[in-house]
Write a protein that holds these residues in place. Structure first.
Motif, PDB file in Angstrom:
ATOM      1  N   GLY A 142     -53.316 102.904  31.445  1.00  0.00           N
ATOM      2  CA  GLY A 142     -53.654 101.694  31.414  1.00  0.00           C
ATOM      3  C   GLY A 142     -52.891 100.520  31.946  1.00  0.00           C
ATOM      4  O   GLY A 142     -53.415  99.707  32.220  1.00  0.00           O
ATOM      5  N   SER A 143     -51.523 100.742  31.677  1.00  0.00           N
ATOM      6  CA  SER A 143     -50.569  99.870  32.439  1.00  0.00           C
ATOM      7  C   SER A 143     -50.682  99.741  33.735  1.00  0.00           C
ATOM      8  O   SER A 143     -50.710  98.760  34.514  1.00  0.00           O
ATOM      9  CB  SER A 143     -49.368 100.279  31.988  1.00  0.00           C
ATOM     10  N   ALA A 144     -51.114 101.056  34.442  1.00  0.00           N
ATOM     11  CA  ALA A 144     -51.119 101.046  35.945  1.00  0.00           C
ATOM     12  C   ALA A 144     -52.404 100.104  36.344  1.00  0.00           C
ATOM     13  O   ALA A 144     -52.416  99.446  37.369  1.00  0.00           O
ATOM     14  CB  ALA A 144     -51.376 102.253  36.451  1.00  0.00           C
ATOM     15  N   ILE A 145     -53.469 100.352  35.725  1.00  0.00           N
ATOM     16  CA  ILE A 145     -54.726  99.325  35.605  1.00  0.00           C
ATOM     17  C   ILE A 145     -54.268  97.824  35.725  1.00  0.00           C
ATOM     18  O   ILE A 145     -54.571  97.051  36.448  1.00  0.00           O
ATOM     19  CB  ILE A 145     -55.674  99.590  34.479  1.00  0.00           C
ATOM     20  N   GLY A 146     -53.601  97.519  34.634  1.00  0.00           N
ATOM     21  CA  GLY A 146     -53.355  96.007  34.713  1.00  0.00           C
ATOM     22  C   GLY A 146     -52.243  95.567  35.582  1.00  0.00           C
ATOM     23  O   GLY A 146     -52.230  94.381  36.177  1.00  0.00           O
ATOM     24  N   ILE A 149     -53.921  95.252  39.005  1.00  0.00           N
ATOM     25  CA  ILE A 149     -54.875  94.029  39.172  1.00  0.00           C
ATOM     26  C   ILE A 149     -54.315  93.095  39.065  1.00  0.00           C
ATOM     27  O   ILE A 149     -54.334  92.107  40.217  1.00  0.00           O
ATOM     28  CB  ILE A 149     -55.786  94.002  37.685  1.00  0.00           C
ATOM     29  N   GLY A 150     -53.008  92.881  38.498  1.00  0.00           N
ATOM     30  CA  GLY A 150     -52.286  91.758  38.690  1.00  0.00           C
ATOM     31  C   GLY A 150     -51.761  91.393  40.197  1.00  0.00           C
ATOM     32  O   GLY A 150     -51.623  90.377  40.790  1.00  0.00           O
ATOM     33  N   LEU A 162     -47.835  90.891  31.629  1.00  0.00           N
ATOM     34  CA  LEU A 162     -48.717  90.625  30.608  1.00  0.00           C
ATOM     35  C   LEU A 162     -50.133  91.541  30.956  1.00  0.00           C
ATOM     36  O   LEU A 162     -50.448  92.151  29.785  1.00  0.00           O
ATOM     37  CB  LEU A 162     -49.233  89.226  30.567  1.00  0.00           C
ATOM     38  N   LEU A 163     -50.697  91.429  31.964  1.00  0.00           N
ATOM     39  CA  LEU A 163     -51.781  92.517  32.150  1.00  0.00           C
ATOM     40  C   LEU A 163     -51.247  93.650  31.922  1.00  0.00           C
ATOM     41  O   LEU A 163     -51.910  94.687  31.727  1.00  0.00           O
ATOM     42  CB  LEU A 163     -52.206  92.119  33.659  1.00  0.00           C
ATOM     43  N   PRO A 201     -54.907  86.958  25.812  1.00  0.00           N
ATOM     44  CA  PRO A 201     -55.305  88.011  26.656  1.00  0.00           C
ATOM     45  C   PRO A 201     -55.368  89.431  25.871  1.00  0.00           C
ATOM     46  O   PRO A 201     -55.979  90.406  26.388  1.00  0.00           O
ATOM     47  CB  PRO A 201     -54.122  87.847  27.916  1.00  0.00           C
ATOM     48  N   LEU A 202     -54.329  89.708  25.329  1.00  0.00           N
ATOM     49  CA  LEU A 202     -53.995  90.949  24.604  1.00  0.00           C
ATOM     50  C   LEU A 202     -55.133  91.280  23.631  1.00  0.00           C
ATOM     51  O   LEU A 202     -55.547  92.138  23.666  1.00  0.00           O
ATOM     52  CB  LEU A 202     -52.824  91.016  23.681  1.00  0.00           C
TER      53      LEU A 202
END
Length: 596
Positions: A142-146, A149-150, A162-163, A201-202
């Motif tokens: 999930g962290s890699a996704i955020g 994307i950022g 944050l993302l 956002p969270l």
């Protein structure tokens, strides 16, 4: 990525900056991260359980149960083989510690392959019986996704971070169907220096992930019907919390001991063989160690204590409560070792899930033992639930995550007060003894820990020297004399000169005061002496890949304001100054405070 694609991305980013405010765009991005994080969590759970189902029920072979000894070995081997075959350009990392390093040192950059590689590798490890949890891999995915994307949309460091945290929280929310715990986890572990604007956002990300994961994989982790808690049991909750705190210290020390032992084994496949065979033997003796262990915990919650001995060599003694308790104790310590063997022998998983299982076993052992003495009849299920919260709080140093996660996944909101008490006690025992958790110890030692007390060091670690190099110094050649270079010496704004050979090697330095004194004294024979004979040989240099924290420490220890910078081959690059580092530090500090 070709030039046309890059141009389109830049054009879109320009458009969204003009039309969409930063705050609104972050909410939109968090929504997308939540959808993808929920999909990733559901996919990981589904894939893992499909592998487990096939091995346990789909595979029809007369002697298949003998393979249970080797399933963990096979899973770890396939994991290592997959990583070596498909993840070759980047170093594969597992666990939460590398994620914190990415936030502190790598500007929130998490390699793209983690989106899928974490899912595949952890499903292989856990599906084949590796005694670890799926939570750390899904957090990394999930962290890699955020993060990606950022970075795709050209966001700055704090927005990317944050993302990244939104993706991590979405992973927890999707894996456990616990949006509140996902948000609290992201703040408590990954964003310790947050402020109120980070909440929105969270909230969007974790709520979206929870909905998506629930639609795709509706099976809850635990079923619990609780009757509440009794006031007279509070003293026993306190005693149990003390035991969990002590156990969390043991697990901390065991973690680094196993890590050191496996680090001595240089051959990757030797680690696989040693770890895989040991885990197989543990599972043969203690079947509850197979896989995550949540099924066993659910059976204990349901009061089916004899199931712990099922399919074991001690199944004939299932009606003896003391043998049952002894077996549960062996399983507790076996789980602590088996989970670490799985991780350090090459499997992919985390200690998040095992922490819950170990805490549940402590709660069961404690309450069931007290009940055997007949002093008081404790609600064993309540103590199992409280033990999970206490273990997560102590081991991870995340008391709020422990409280809300356990309350959400078990439905035990009526136990909120006991959960608070045991989580606080276990946390303070571990924190007071060890200061750092198993995730943050190495980060604190390297200066990468981004908590408030380590914030200065974390910022300095992020500063790269290549952006601070000052190269406007007058370079002297070894054969130059002060009289030949008198014009440059007199008119320079700098007070130091590097002496550099023709091949670029830095030979030494000489101060402008010394050269000016030579030039003023017209009778001095040194005015015609090559600077090679006048310079000061190098005693200290810093390489271009060093971080500002190390340089500042050296400057403070030696009380020097400036350092020559060279590359790996000792070729001169310029100088870095204490003032330059401090200016950059202040700029980063202001940038960080502007958003979070």
């Amino acid at each position: 990525m070709n030039a046309k694609t890059v141009a389109l991305i830049e054009q879109f980013n320009l458009w969204r900056k003009q039309r969409i405010s930063k705050a609104n765009f972050l909410i939109i991005a968090a929504f997308v991260v939540g959808i993808l994080g929920g999909l990733a969590a559901a996919l990981l759970k589904q894939l893992t359980h499909l592998i487990e189902e096939f091995l346990q029920n789909g595979l029809q072979w007369k002697y298949k149960y003998y393979l249970y000894l080797f399933f963990p070995l096979i899973g770890i081997f396939l994991t290592v083989l997959y990583i070596k075959t498909f993840i070759r350009k980047r170093k594969f990392k597992h666990g939460l510690t590398p994620l914190m390093v990415d936030i502190s040192r790598n500007s929130g950059r998490v390699d793209f392959h983690n989106i899928y590689s974490q899912i595949i590798s952890s499903a292989l490890t856990t599906g084949f019986g590796g005694s670890v949890g799926l939570e750390a891999p899904i957090v990394t995915s999930g962290s890699a996704i955020g993060s990606n994307i950022g970075r795709f949309f050209g966001l700055n460091y704090r927005e990317v971070t944050l993302l990244l945290a939104c993706g991590a929280g979405a992973g927890i929310a999707g894996a456990f169907n616990s949006p509140i715990a996902g948000m609290v986890f992201a703040i408590e572990i990954l964003l310790p220096t947050f402020s109120i604007p980070a909440f929105i956002p969270l909230l969007i990300a974790v709520a979206t992930a929870s909905v998506v994961a629930r639609v795709l994989y509706a099976k809850p982790l635990f079923f619990l019907v609780t009757e509440g808690w009794q006031m007279q049991a509070l003293v026993f909750y306190t005693i149990m919390a003390l035991l969990v705190g002590a156990f969390s210290i043991y697990f901390f020390k065991l973690n680094f001991y196993v890590q050191r032992q496996f680090s001595k084994i240089k051959n990757t496949y030797n680690k696989v063989w040693i770890g895989g065979i040991m885990i197989g033997l543990f599972i043969a003796l203690l079947p509850a160690l197979y896989g995550e262990g949540y099924i066993t915990i659910q059976q204990l919650m349901n009061g089916k204590y004899e199931s712990l001995l099922a399919n074991s060599f001690f199944s004939d003694f299932k009606d003896n409560p003391w043998i049952l308790l002894g077996f549960a104790t062996l399983t507790l310590f076996g789980k602590s070792l088996a989970s670490l063997l799985t991780i350090y022998s090459g499997g992919n998983g985390g200690t998040f899930g095992p922490s819950l299982v170990m805490g549940a076993f402590i709660g069961f052992i404690f309450a069931h033992t007290i009940n055997q003495f007949g002093w008081i009849q404790l609600n064993t299920t309540n103590f199992i639930v409280a033990g999970m919260a206490a273990a997560l709080s102590g081991i991870m140093h995340a008391p709020l995550t422990g409280i809300f996660l356990i309350a959400e996944i078990t439905g035990g909101y009526e136990l909120m007060v006991p959960l608070m008490i045991v989580s606080a006690i276990a946390y303070f025992i571990n924190k007071g003894t060890l200061q750092h958790s198993i995730y943050t110890k190495s980060l604190a030692e390297s200066g990468d820990l981004a908590t408030p007390e380590f914030k200065d060091r974390a910022i300095l670690r992020r500063i790269k020297l290549k952006y601070l190099i000052e190269d406007d110094f007058i370079i002297l050649k070894p054969e130059d004399t002060p009289s030949e270079r008198s014009y440059d010496i007199i008119h320079t704004q700098r007070n130091i000169f590097p002496v550099v050979a023709k091949d670029g090697l830095l030979l030494g330095v000489i101060n402008s005061e010394e050269l000016l004194e030579i030039l003023i004294n017209k009778d001095s024979e040194q005015s015609a002496t090559p600077v090679e004979e006048l310079m000061h040989p190098l005693t200290d240099t810093v390489t271009i890949d060093a971080n500002a924290l190390e340089v500042m420490r050296d400057m403070e220890n030696q009380n020097i304001p400036i350092y020559p910078v060279v590359d790996a081959d000792n070729r001169y690059k310029g100088f870095v100054s204490k003032a330059g580092i401090l200016n950059k530090y202040r700029a980063l500090l202001k940038r960080d405070s502007d958003y979070l």
